[in-house]
Every structure is written in structure tokens, then in C-alpha cells.
Design an enzyme around this catalytic site. Structure first.
Site, PDB file in Angstrom:
ATOM      1  N   ASP A  13       7.298  -1.729   0.856  1.00 13.59           N
ATOM      2  CA  ASP A  13       6.645  -2.971   0.315  1.00 13.59           C
ATOM      3  C   ASP A  13       6.085  -2.853  -1.089  1.00 13.59           C
ATOM      4  O   ASP A  13       5.238  -1.935  -1.426  1.00 13.59           O
ATOM      5  CB  ASP A  13       5.625  -3.573   0.992  1.00 13.59           C
ATOM      6  CG  ASP A  13       4.906  -4.949   0.716  1.00 13.59           C
ATOM      7  OD1 ASP A  13       5.300  -5.372  -0.678  1.00 13.59           O
ATOM      8  OD2 ASP A  13       4.077  -5.408   1.133  1.00 13.59           O
ATOM      9  N   TYR A 227      -7.177   1.572   3.758  1.00 10.77           N
ATOM     10  CA  TYR A 227      -6.187   0.769   3.949  1.00 10.77           C
ATOM     11  C   TYR A 227      -5.454   0.218   2.724  1.00 10.77           C
ATOM     12  O   TYR A 227      -5.942   0.178   1.679  1.00 10.77           O
ATOM     13  CB  TYR A 227      -6.721  -0.877   4.277  1.00 10.77           C
ATOM     14  CG  TYR A 227      -5.745  -1.938   4.350  1.00 10.77           C
ATOM     15  CD1 TYR A 227      -4.575  -1.752   5.481  1.00 10.77           C
ATOM     16  CD2 TYR A 227      -5.766  -2.662   3.370  1.00 10.77           C
ATOM     17  CE1 TYR A 227      -3.807  -3.036   5.266  1.00 10.77           C
ATOM     18  CE2 TYR A 227      -4.615  -3.751   3.338  1.00 10.77           C
ATOM     19  CZ  TYR A 227      -3.643  -3.754   4.275  1.00 10.77           C
ATOM     20  OH  TYR A 227      -2.684  -4.723   4.388  1.00 10.77           O
ATOM     21  N   LYS A 230       0.743  -1.991   4.942  1.00 12.74           N
ATOM     22  CA  LYS A 230       1.128  -1.796   6.395  1.00 12.74           C
ATOM     23  C   LYS A 230       2.126  -0.840   6.450  1.00 12.74           C
ATOM     24  O   LYS A 230       3.046  -0.391   5.727  1.00 12.74           O
ATOM     25  CB  LYS A 230       1.393  -3.207   6.806  1.00 12.74           C
ATOM     26  CG  LYS A 230       0.140  -3.850   7.217  1.00 12.74           C
ATOM     27  CD  LYS A 230       0.178  -4.036   8.696  1.00 12.74           C
ATOM     28  CE  LYS A 230       0.204  -5.531   8.693  1.00 12.74           C
ATOM     29  NZ  LYS A 230      -0.140  -6.197   7.623  1.00 12.74           N
TER      30      LYS A 230
HETATM   31  C1  F6R Z   1       0.037  -7.507   4.692  1.00 15.55           C
HETATM   32  C2  F6R Z   1      -0.297  -8.543   5.701  1.00 15.55           C
HETATM   33  C3  F6R Z   1      -1.143  -9.775   5.411  1.00 15.55           C
HETATM   34  C4  F6R Z   1      -2.470  -9.315   4.596  1.00 15.55           C
HETATM   35  C5  F6R Z   1      -3.283 -10.729   4.012  1.00 15.55           C
HETATM   36  C6  F6R Z   1      -4.360 -10.253   3.352  1.00 15.55           C
HETATM   37  O1  F6R Z   1       1.133  -6.817   5.218  1.00 15.55           O
HETATM   38  O2  F6R Z   1      -0.028  -8.387   6.825  1.00 15.55           O
HETATM   39  O3  F6R Z   1      -1.776 -10.481   6.495  1.00 15.55           O
HETATM   40  O4  F6R Z   1      -3.164  -8.273   5.194  1.00 15.55           O
HETATM   41  O5  F6R Z   1      -2.423 -11.718   3.698  1.00 15.55           O
HETATM   42  O6  F6R Z   1      -3.767  -9.761   2.115  1.00 15.55           O
HETATM   43  P1  F6R Z   1      -4.726  -9.523   0.974  1.00 15.55           P
HETATM   44  O7  F6R Z   1      -5.956  -8.449   1.300  1.00 15.55           O
HETATM   45  O8  F6R Z   1      -3.859  -8.638  -0.131  1.00 15.55           O
HETATM   46  O9  F6R Z   1      -5.054 -10.610   0.191  1.00 15.55           O
HETATM   47 MG    MG Z   2       2.712  -6.764   1.510  1.00 16.27          MG
HETATM   48 MG    MG Z   3       5.270  -5.913   5.434  1.00 18.51          MG
END
Ligand code: F6R
Ligand code: MG
Ligand code: MG
Length: 365
Positions: A13, A227, A230
Site C-alpha cells: 500500500d 502500527y 496493514k
Molecule cells: C487502513 C485501514 C483503515 C484505517 C482508518 C484510519 O488499512 O484499514 O481502516 O485504519 O481509516 O486511518 P488513519 O489513522 O490513517 O486516519
Molecule cells: Mg492504506
Molecule cells: Mg490495504
């Protein structure tokens, strides 16, 4: 083809469009331009599931080839540049270092590779999932290669009747163990039933030793010690002629199972099988998705893809996944929708515990 062929699927990603939902077309174009005309490759196919960019490549340089991994790395760097220009979300998020050092493993991207002598006909399926983790393949791989209620070939095909070998990785202690199915399935299930820690890395045909399946088992959050994104996994499965039929390989996904990785990597949700046209997660950043692309490999060329889950036969699985999602969402911040404390990628527990430290009364005194 005389020499063995290697099929490498490398994914990362490197920037989402919009948010964490998809991949911008310019990133796909950048990746294609990087791979086009490269003499190391016999063929390639660039695609995506959700916000993960996938490079599917064939070559004859073997697994863990520095040249191939470097090419993938350079491609992700170029795509990150494109992502930064467009201010795409989380540009470069899966590239954990600035410097490539011989092998892409441990640097962020996910890798599934297999080396084999191309058969008279070589049907393969490449599975790619978003908003989940490598252990998401455990249940389907078990069903495909060890469950006669899923794979009738295990019972009635003399070439499959002896069963398969499962190589299982312990992602926490970084060690591996191999189980023989069907005779050791109870032992194996003790481990693979805990997919957050134990993952099926590879499956082999027991009698011939041929590679049948290979998955990516990288866990980004563990690698980085914090973190950073993913570990959305990929999986390669060879099919037919003594291996499970295409339909036996697709069958487990008709009954969506619960996987970890939905919203903020901290929720459990149904793995919804979808065609490429439906692969962008939306609701609560999900539900988690899986795409299955079929290719006929001929002299290393990738003929395809066949977008299997676009078929109406998976409509009911999608409807069921949506019902499961409705149910789970109503649990809100409660387990088992929210993951167990030590499986969450986001947590405020340390800060909140610190703030409330003085208010906790020790009842043992
Ligand atoms: C990323 C994912 C999303 C993010 C969520 C919060 O692969 O699964 O659910 O974890 O959108 O993202 P941030 O912390 O980047 O705002
Ligand atoms: Mg992402
Ligand atoms: Mg992804």
C-alpha cells in the site's frame, strides 16, 4: 518450458485513493511503466484490491531473487512519488525504509512466491485481500487441501487421496513446522485455528512434493514494532490435475468467515468475495474484501485474468457478508467485533490507563 518458472506476487500500500479505499489509476500506470520491457521478466500483470497495489510477475530467477525484489521495490518507490504528487492518502506507508538491501522481505511489502516446472497446462489463482491479515487464508487453505466436505477430490481423485503437507509459520517466534494431512489435522488445527499468530505459508502435494500454494505472511505492525499499516495478504494456488480443481479452490469463500483487520486494523468482520469492480472497501472502511484472479500460465505468459468472484454464484456470499456486517456493527466498540486488546492496531489503553491510574483502587489490600 525447460527451466523452472517462478511466479512472484509482491504487494504494498503506497497511497490510498480516497482515504484507505482504493488505488489511483496513475499508480497503476506508473507501475506498468516500471515493469514494461524489463528483461528479467517473462510477463507481468499490475492490479489492486482496495488500497493495495499488486505486482504479479513471472521470471526464471527463482524465489527471493534480489533482482526481482529490487524491481518491485523500485516500482513501489516510483509509485510513492506519484502518490506524493497527488497527495494520496498514506503515500509510501508500507515502505519501512529508504534503502533496499538485497531482499524486499522485512522492508514492508508482502511477498508470495513459488517456483515450479510448468505443467502441460498450468491454471493458477491469485487471491488478494484488503483490510485483513495473513492468517485470513488459514481457514480456506484448510478447507481446500484437507476438508473432504469442501474438496471431493481428496476422496475420489487417486492423485489427491494421499493428502497434502502444510508448512505453518509462527509469526511471533519466527519459526516453522510442517504437518501432514489428513493424519495430523487435529494437531495442526490447534495452531492454525489461531490465525493472528500461526499462518499457513505453503502447501505441498504429499506424493509428488510439488508446491500447491504459497502465501504472504508478513505482519507489518510487528515488523515495525508499531502500527504502520496493514498486512493485507496475497495467496497463490495452483489448480487441477492432482491438485484441487478451480471450483474446489473457490468454494470456501462462498461462506464468508470472520477475519481480523476491519476499521483501524482493530475489528473483526466477514471476508467478502468480490470482483475487481467491487474491491474498494467503503462501509466502516470495509467489510474486508477478497478478489480471486485466475490465469492460465503458458511458457511463463499470464493469460487472464478471469475475475472469479464477479460471478453471480458469489452474490449470496456477499449478501451473507453484509448481514454479518450489520450484526457485528451493532456491537460497536465491544468485543468480539472490536478485537481483543493485544490484537488491536490502534489503542488508547496506555494513555487512558495512565490518566486514571490514581482512581483505580487495589482490592487485594
Ligand atoms: C487502513 C485501514 C483503515 C484505517 C482508518 C484510519 O488499512 O484499514 O481502516 O485504519 O481509516 O486511518 P488513519 O489513522 O490513517 O486516519
Ligand atoms: Mg492504506
Ligand atoms: Mg490495504
Amino acid at each position: 518450458m525447460e527451466k523452472e518458472l517462478t511466479l512472484s506476487v509482491i504487494k504494498a500500500d503506497v497511497g490510498g485513493f480516497v482515504g484507505h479505499s482504493g488505488v489511483h489509476p496513475d499508480l497503476l500506470d506508473t507501475a506498468k511503466a516500471m515493469l514494461h520491457g524489463r528483461r528479467e521478466l517473462i510477463d507481468y500483470h499490475v492490479t489492486h484490491v482496495g488500497d493495495d497495489l499488486n505486482l504479479i510477475m513471472t521470471h526464471q530467477l527463482g524465489r527471493n531473487s534480489g533482482e526481482i525484489h529490487k524491481l518491485a521495490w523500485d516500482t513501489f518507490i516510483a509509485c510513492t512519488d506519484t502518490a506524493r504528487k497527488l497527495k494520496l492518502y498514506g503515500a509510501g506507508q508500507d515502505l519501512l525504509t529508504d534503502a533496499f538491501s538485497g531482499n524486499i522481505k522485512g522492508l514492508g511489502p508482502g511477498v508470495a512466491e513459488m517456483q515450479f516446472k510448468e505443467r502441460k497446462s498450468e491454471p493458477v489463482i491469485i487471491f488478494m485481500a484488503d483490510k485483513t491479515e495473513p492468517g485470513a487464508w488459514n481457514l480456506p487453505l484448510y478447507k481446500i487441501f484437507a476438508d473432504p466436505f469442501n474438496t471431493i477430490g481428496l476422496v475420489i481423485d487417486p492423485n489427491m487421496h494421499d493428502g497434502f503437507l502444510f508448512e505453518v509459520r509462527d509469526l511471533i517466534k519466527n519459526r516453522k513446522v510442517t504437518f501432514a494431512a489428513p493424519e495430523e489435522i487435529y494437531d495442526m488445527l490447534v495452531f492454525i485455528g489461531a490465525p493472528g499468530r500461526y499462518c499457513i505459508k505453503r502447501v505441498f502435494h504429499k506424493k509428488t512434493g510439488e508446491i500447491a500454494a504459497s502465501s504472504s505472511t508478513q505482519r507489518l505492525n510487528i515488523m515495525a514494532g508499531r502500527y504502520v499499516g496493514k498486512d493485507d495478504p496475497v495467496l497463490i494456488v495452483r489448480c487441477q490435475s492432482g491438485l484441487p480443481a478451480v471450483g474446489e479452490v473457490l468454494e470456501p469463500f462462498a461462506n464468508p468467515h470472520l477475519v481480523s483487520g476491519w476499521m483501524r486494523g482493530s475489528h473483526s468482520g466477514p471476508l467478502m468475495p468480490v470482483g475487481l469492480g467491487q474491491c474498494a472497501p467503503t462501509r466502516f472502511d470495509g467489510p474486508p474484501r477478497v478478489v480471486a484472479l485466475g490465469f492460465q500460465v503458458a511458457e511463463g505468459k499470464l493469460h487472464g485474468p478471469q475475475d472469479f468472484f464477479a460471478d453471480v454464484a458469489f452474490d449470496r456470499a456477499r449478501a451473507k457478508a453484509n448481514q454479518m456486517a450489520d450484526y457485528l456493527r451493532r456491537l460497536g466498540p465491544f468485543e468480539p467485533h472490536r478485537l481483543h486488546l493485544d490484537e488491536m492496531e490502534y489503542t488508547t489503553l496506555p494513555q487512558v490507563s495512565k490518566k486514571l491510574k490514581e482512581r483505580f483502587v487495589d482490592l487485594r489490600k
